[in-house]
Motif scaffolding. Structure first.
Motif, PDB file in Angstrom:
ATOM      1  N   TRP A 169       1.114  -1.371   0.181  1.00  0.00           N
ATOM      2  CA  TRP A 169       0.109  -0.006  -0.113  1.00  0.00           C
ATOM      3  C   TRP A 169       0.534   1.397   0.333  1.00  0.00           C
ATOM      4  N   TYR A 171       0.753   5.647   0.932  1.00  0.00           N
ATOM      5  CA  TYR A 171      -0.358   6.771   1.628  1.00  0.00           C
ATOM      6  C   TYR A 171       1.062   8.002   0.987  1.00  0.00           C
ATOM      7  N   TRP A 172      -0.457   9.010   1.389  1.00  0.00           N
ATOM      8  CA  TRP A 172       0.498  10.090   1.308  1.00  0.00           C
ATOM      9  C   TRP A 172      -0.269  11.325   0.933  1.00  0.00           C
ATOM     10  N   MET A 177      -4.948  12.721   3.149  1.00  0.00           N
ATOM     11  CA  MET A 177      -4.669  11.545   3.101  1.00  0.00           C
ATOM     12  C   MET A 177      -5.487  10.954   2.074  1.00  0.00           C
ATOM     13  N   LYS A 178      -4.070  10.741   1.197  1.00  0.00           N
ATOM     14  CA  LYS A 178      -4.804   9.461  -0.260  1.00  0.00           C
ATOM     15  C   LYS A 178      -3.682   8.183   0.018  1.00  0.00           C
ATOM     16  N   TYR A 179      -4.302   7.021  -0.323  1.00  0.00           N
ATOM     17  CA  TYR A 179      -3.712   5.889  -0.440  1.00  0.00           C
ATOM     18  C   TYR A 179      -4.171   5.267  -1.521  1.00  0.00           C
ATOM     19  N   THR A 195      -9.135   8.620  -1.064  1.00  0.00           N
ATOM     20  CA  THR A 195      -9.062   9.813   0.384  1.00  0.00           C
ATOM     21  C   THR A 195     -10.111   9.158   1.534  1.00  0.00           C
ATOM     22  N   SER A 205       1.422  10.825   6.754  1.00  0.00           N
ATOM     23  CA  SER A 205       1.337   9.998   6.827  1.00  0.00           C
ATOM     24  C   SER A 205       1.602   8.422   6.940  1.00  0.00           C
ATOM     25  N   LEU A 216      -1.715   3.855  12.113  1.00  0.00           N
ATOM     26  CA  LEU A 216      -1.681   4.974  10.885  1.00  0.00           C
ATOM     27  C   LEU A 216      -1.138   6.297  11.656  1.00  0.00           C
ATOM     28  N   TYR A 218       0.361  10.588  11.868  1.00  0.00           N
ATOM     29  CA  TYR A 218       0.601  11.639  10.623  1.00  0.00           C
ATOM     30  C   TYR A 218       0.433  12.792  11.595  1.00  0.00           C
ATOM     31  N   THR A 235      -6.610  -0.628   5.926  1.00  0.00           N
ATOM     32  CA  THR A 235      -7.556   0.355   5.893  1.00  0.00           C
ATOM     33  C   THR A 235      -8.047   0.869   6.888  1.00  0.00           C
TER      34      THR A 235
END
Length: 316
Positions: A169, A171-172, A177-179, A195, A205, A216, A218, A235
């Motif tokens: 995965w 994440y950014w 946050m998006k993945y 998102t 993240s 998770l 961040y 997720t």
């Protein structure tokens, strides 16, 4: 940059011991990424090159260090320049690293030459210390692929996580946050970009797993502090965990990486504690990270001494 790479036996150009934090006093460093491999911790940091009194980030390369005991750090001689990506116009912002099938994949934030805004590239090497080459010849994520915010820097701070089932995965993000899933080749997205709304999410993240639970973390708010949430899968769904590390005194950002090494857990971060340090002249440091009986992460204080020595078999 890489044509002068030395044979493997000469890779370590310098080794130093000192008060553990920051991990180097020679240059300013930021945005740590970390990988544990064969009894060593490999640390990848952006190189802050802004002059004293500078008013913007000047970052042209990532530097690589390693340790077998969390106190003595070896500097390796093959930096990763942003020009590894020929399509990049500037900037060596935060990255992350993963190992898969004997190769090392470095995910990095750069500024795109032809698509306005920040982008994420992926470089690959047969060694954790490089040399790294562009694995795709193009961006993995670019600013025209995401439209949640109007800013040009919302595709930054990649973090890669490979789950126990082999699914990788990415994440950014900044502000949102998006993945996305990664294909097994580690250089292509496998499906749509998702998102997720997180409380006061800013950036950085990062996902890790401990005793079957997903964490998770961040950067929250601005100036940033590091917080974390927990969940039953990569997720989510995510539940509030708490504050992991408080804000820096003279730096707005903080940026964490978390690893397990030789039976203990550690968190890397950056601050501005070196003489002459500050917003654009940061320094990477490390602390031991501990969990409570209920699986909560205990708040981590920044220290000058850093963690106790924890030599692995690789030190012998």
């Amino acid at each position: 940059m890489f044509k002068h790479a030395l044979p493997a036996i000469l890779l370590a150009v310098s080794s130093f011991a000192q008060a553990a934090n920051p991990i180097t006093h020679k240059i300013f460093t930021a945005d740590p990424a970390a990988l544990v491999d064969q009894g060593r911790v490999y640390l990848y940091v952006g190189h802050d090159e802004a002059p004293a009194g500078g008013k913007e980030y000047v970052m042209n390369e990532w530097r690589v260090y390693s340790s077998c005991d969390m106190q003595h750090w070896t500097e390796h001689p093959a930096p990763i320049p942003y020009t590894t990506f020929k399509w990049a116009g500037r900037d060596a912002w935060a990255g992350d690293i993963a190992k898969r099938n004997g190769k090392y994949y470095f995910y990095a934030t750069v500024d795109h030459k032809s698509i306005p805004g920040k982008a994420i590239g992926v470089a690959v090497s047969n060694s954790p210390t490089g040399p790294f080459v562009d694995a795709r010849g193009s961006a993995l994520v670019s600013n025209d692929m995401t439209h949640e915010t109007p800013i040009a820097w919302d595709d930054i701070d990649p973090a890669v996580f490979v789950d126990d089932d082999g699914q990788a995965w990415l994440y950014w993000g900044n502000t949102v946050m998006k993945y996305a899933k990664l294909k097994a080749n580690m250089i292509e997205l496998d499906g749509p970009i998702h998102t997720v709304g997180l409380d006061a999410f800013t950036e950085a993240s990062y996902l890790h797993k401990h005793d079957g639970r997903y964490y998770l973390s961040y950067s929250q708010q601005f100036p940033e502090r590091t917080v974390y949430m927990t969940g039953p899968s990569a997720t989510g769904p995510w539940s509030w965990g708490g504050v992991l590390m408080e804000k820096n005194s003279n730096v707005n950002t903080i940026h964490q990486a978390i690893v397990d090494f030789n039976g203990k857990s550690y968190i890397f971060y950056h601050n501005g504690t070196l003489p002459g340090g500050g917003e654009f002249r940061r320094s990477v440091a490390v602390e031991e990270l501990r969990y409570g009986p209920d699986g909560s992460i205990l708040p981590v204080a920044q220290t000058a001494q850093g963690p106790a020595a924890n030599p692995s078999a690789a030190c012998k």
